[in-house]
Design a protein around this motif. Structure first.
Motif: not given
Length: 69
Positions: A1-26
């Motif tokens: 359960d805690q591992d799933d939460d950590m994995e979801m947090l990592i995925r969300n962080s990666e998604d936010l990072l990709r969005e931020s990078q796309a915004m920077c490029a734009e």
């Protein structure tokens, strides 16, 4: 359960990072386009100023001719 939460947090962080990078490029692209447009506008203003200076010279010459008449 805690591992799933950590994995979801990592995925969300990666998604936010990709969005931020796309915004920077734009933002960078928008900035480059703006600089390009401003360069063209500067050239247009310089050309307009040149034409104005030429027109002013003609007006001065016409004024002198009229005075001589």
């Amino acid at each position: 359960d805690q591992d799933d939460d950590m994995e979801m947090l990592i995925r969300n962080s990666e998604d936010l990072l990709r969005e931020s990078q796309a915004m920077c490029a734009e933002s960078e692209q928008t900035g480059a386009e703006t600089l390009n447009l401003m360069g063209r506008q500067r050239e247009q203003l310089q050309n307009a100023n040149s034409h104005l200076v030429g027109a002013q010279a003609y007006f001065v010459e016409a004024k002198d001719i009229l005075k001589q008449m």
